[in-house]
Design a protein around this motif. Structure first.
Motif, PDB file in Angstrom:
ATOM      1  N   ARG A 149       0.819  -1.228   0.000  1.00  0.00           N
ATOM      2  CA  ARG A 149       0.000   0.000   0.000  1.00  0.00           C
ATOM      3  C   ARG A 149       0.841   1.261   0.000  1.00  0.00           C
ATOM      4  O   ARG A 149       0.572   2.228   0.713  1.00  0.00           O
ATOM      5  N   THR A 150       1.887   1.257  -0.791  1.00  0.00           N
ATOM      6  CA  THR A 150       2.740   2.424  -0.904  1.00  0.00           C
ATOM      7  C   THR A 150       3.335   2.485  -2.304  1.00  0.00           C
ATOM      8  O   THR A 150       3.122   1.571  -3.120  1.00  0.00           O
ATOM      9  N   ASN A 151       4.057   3.543  -2.621  1.00  0.00           N
ATOM     10  CA  ASN A 151       4.620   3.712  -3.960  1.00  0.00           C
ATOM     11  C   ASN A 151       5.557   2.561  -4.308  1.00  0.00           C
ATOM     12  O   ASN A 151       6.347   2.105  -3.474  1.00  0.00           O
ATOM     13  N   VAL A 152       5.468   2.103  -5.560  1.00  0.00           N
ATOM     14  CA  VAL A 152       6.283   0.981  -6.037  1.00  0.00           C
ATOM     15  C   VAL A 152       6.953   1.382  -7.346  1.00  0.00           C
ATOM     16  O   VAL A 152       6.317   1.969  -8.232  1.00  0.00           O
ATOM     17  N   ARG A 177      12.966 -10.347  -4.914  1.00  0.00           N
ATOM     18  CA  ARG A 177      12.864  -9.302  -5.932  1.00  0.00           C
ATOM     19  C   ARG A 177      12.427  -7.953  -5.385  1.00  0.00           C
ATOM     20  O   ARG A 177      12.271  -7.005  -6.150  1.00  0.00           O
ATOM     21  N   THR A 178      12.179  -7.846  -4.101  1.00  0.00           N
ATOM     22  CA  THR A 178      11.669  -6.594  -3.551  1.00  0.00           C
ATOM     23  C   THR A 178      12.681  -5.917  -2.634  1.00  0.00           C
ATOM     24  O   THR A 178      13.449  -6.571  -1.939  1.00  0.00           O
ATOM     25  N   TYR A 179      12.635  -4.577  -2.664  1.00  0.00           N
ATOM     26  CA  TYR A 179      13.605  -3.757  -1.938  1.00  0.00           C
ATOM     27  C   TYR A 179      12.897  -2.605  -1.244  1.00  0.00           C
ATOM     28  O   TYR A 179      11.877  -2.097  -1.726  1.00  0.00           O
ATOM     29  N   ASP A 180      13.450  -2.184  -0.130  1.00  0.00           N
ATOM     30  CA  ASP A 180      13.103  -0.896   0.476  1.00  0.00           C
ATOM     31  C   ASP A 180      14.022   0.151  -0.131  1.00  0.00           C
ATOM     32  O   ASP A 180      15.253   0.033  -0.052  1.00  0.00           O
ATOM     33  N   ILE A 181      13.439   1.184  -0.731  1.00  0.00           N
ATOM     34  CA  ILE A 181      14.227   2.224  -1.383  1.00  0.00           C
ATOM     35  C   ILE A 181      14.506   3.361  -0.406  1.00  0.00           C
ATOM     36  O   ILE A 181      13.585   3.910   0.210  1.00  0.00           O
ATOM     37  N   VAL A 203       2.027   4.814  -8.182  1.00  0.00           N
ATOM     38  CA  VAL A 203       2.186   5.895  -7.209  1.00  0.00           C
ATOM     39  C   VAL A 203       0.840   6.298  -6.614  1.00  0.00           C
ATOM     40  O   VAL A 203      -0.203   6.195  -7.259  1.00  0.00           O
ATOM     41  N   LYS A 204       0.900   6.741  -5.383  1.00  0.00           N
ATOM     42  CA  LYS A 204      -0.277   7.256  -4.716  1.00  0.00           C
ATOM     43  C   LYS A 204      -0.504   8.710  -5.143  1.00  0.00           C
ATOM     44  O   LYS A 204       0.422   9.388  -5.590  1.00  0.00           O
ATOM     45  N   PRO A 205      -1.722   9.218  -5.010  1.00  0.00           N
ATOM     46  CA  PRO A 205      -2.025  10.566  -5.505  1.00  0.00           C
ATOM     47  C   PRO A 205      -1.261  11.683  -4.809  1.00  0.00           C
ATOM     48  O   PRO A 205      -1.170  12.789  -5.355  1.00  0.00           O
ATOM     49  N   GLN A 233      11.702   9.917   1.425  1.00  0.00           N
ATOM     50  CA  GLN A 233      12.281  10.408   2.678  1.00  0.00           C
ATOM     51  C   GLN A 233      11.239  10.466   3.788  1.00  0.00           C
ATOM     52  O   GLN A 233      11.575  10.441   4.974  1.00  0.00           O
ATOM     53  N   SER A 234       9.966  10.543   3.391  1.00  0.00           N
ATOM     54  CA  SER A 234       8.902  10.687   4.398  1.00  0.00           C
ATOM     55  C   SER A 234       7.975   9.486   4.482  1.00  0.00           C
ATOM     56  O   SER A 234       7.183   9.381   5.425  1.00  0.00           O
ATOM     57  N   SER A 235       8.038   8.591   3.506  1.00  0.00           N
ATOM     58  CA  SER A 235       7.193   7.392   3.551  1.00  0.00           C
ATOM     59  C   SER A 235       7.895   6.249   2.829  1.00  0.00           C
ATOM     60  O   SER A 235       8.810   6.464   2.034  1.00  0.00           O
ATOM     61  N   ARG A 236       7.455   5.060   3.107  1.00  0.00           N
ATOM     62  CA  ARG A 236       8.093   3.877   2.530  1.00  0.00           C
ATOM     63  C   ARG A 236       7.900   3.826   1.022  1.00  0.00           C
ATOM     64  O   ARG A 236       6.843   4.205   0.498  1.00  0.00           O
ATOM     65  N   MET A 237       8.928   3.362   0.312  1.00  0.00           N
ATOM     66  CA  MET A 237       8.842   3.151  -1.120  1.00  0.00           C
ATOM     67  C   MET A 237       9.458   1.792  -1.440  1.00  0.00           C
ATOM     68  O   MET A 237      10.530   1.453  -0.951  1.00  0.00           O
ATOM     69  N   ILE A 238       8.756   1.019  -2.260  1.00  0.00           N
ATOM     70  CA  ILE A 238       9.175  -0.339  -2.588  1.00  0.00           C
ATOM     71  C   ILE A 238       9.718  -0.395  -4.016  1.00  0.00           C
ATOM     72  O   ILE A 238       9.166   0.237  -4.926  1.00  0.00           O
TER      73      ILE A 238
END
Length: 271
Positions: A149-152, A177-181, A203-205, A233-238
């Motif tokens: 539930r976050t930007n990928v 195959r997945t990473y925390d950016i 991406v979220k709006p 920098q302020s929220s998780r990105m995958i």
């Protein structure tokens, strides 16, 4: 579920001159179909129902391609070539268009889609990066989005000498195959990793808020990479790392390889 996708197709295609003086790079042929057709088909396969294509004033041929051609239809019928009609049938997908009046960068092009997104998460698909995989490259990103539930962002490991052409991430592996950016930098002289951004995003709006906060950078352009870097920098990105082969149609050598591979697949399928 991701229903909407934005395809930015307003650039001048400087790396592909002189051909792009008269032919939009999005219409460069791959087999007997233009590049953007592959991207739209990829979106449809992933369940997207609405697409916004961002164009410039010299890209009306893209609109024509997805429209009907009654004259050509009549010509084929008159010559008893109705079997070819499905090849030119317009898509049933809902496609809208908006013009980017000034070349102010990829980030600015995406900003023009805010009313189209209408508060929903959406996909961004760059039409010069293509895979010939039978499965949609967008589908695994959508699955990641549904899980986290976050930007990928789509990624691929690249050779060191090629990273100067892409956005590159600093990231830590979660699983195969997945990473925390942690951060993203555009065309770095010193890449933070070998993981390059592959032109597919979910991406979220709130990305539009980040784009409004992004100051113009090189050549006065608003960069999507800068807004995404701000967002992580302020929220998780995958990040999701593809193993499939990608081709960049803006790079002549890769475009030629893409043409060759498309011909191989067509020949194999016709046997």
């Amino acid at each position: 579920m991701i229903r909407k996708a934005i395809i930015p197709a307003a650039g001048y295609g400087i790396r592909n001159l002189p051909a792009t003086k008269v032919i939009p790079k999005e219409l460069f042929p791959i087999g007997n179909k233009p590049a953007i057709d592959y991207v739209v088909a990829e979106a449809v396969q992933a369940g997207v129902t609405d697409i916004l294509i961002v164009l410039s004033r010299n890209k009306t041929e893209v609109m024509n391609y997805f429209d009907r051609s009654p004259e050509l239809e009549s010509y084929l019928i008159e010559r008893q070539k109705e079997s070819l009609l499905p090849l030119i049938a317009p898509t049933t997908l809902r496609i809208q268009y908006v013009r980017q009046q000034d070349p102010l960068g990829l980030g600015h092009a995406i900003q023009l889609g805010e009313s189209f997104a209408a508060g929903e998460p959406f996909a961004i698909m760059l039409p010069d990066q293509i895979s010939l995989s039978r499965t949609s490259m967008l589908s695994p990103l959508i699955k990641c989005f549904e899980q986290y539930r976050t930007n990928v962002i789509g990624l691929q490991s690249m050779k060191q000498e090629l990273l100067i052409n892409y956005g590159v991430v600093s990231a830590s592996r979660i699983k195969a195959r997945t990473y925390d950016i942690d951060s993203i930098v555009e065309k770095p002289s010193v890449p933070p990793s070998q993981l390059a951004v592959m032109g597919r995003y979910i991406v979220k709006p709130n990305i539009f808020d980040k784009l409004r906060q992004t100051k113009p950078g090189f050549n006065g352009e608003i960069q999507l990479t800068d807004a995404l870097n701000n967002a992580c920098q302020s929220s998780r990105m995958i990040g999701y790392a593809y193993n499939e082969r990608w081709y960049d149609t803006s790079i002549e050598e890769q475009y030629i390889k893409l043409q060759h591979r498309a011909l191989q697949l067509k020949t194999r399928n016709n046997k």
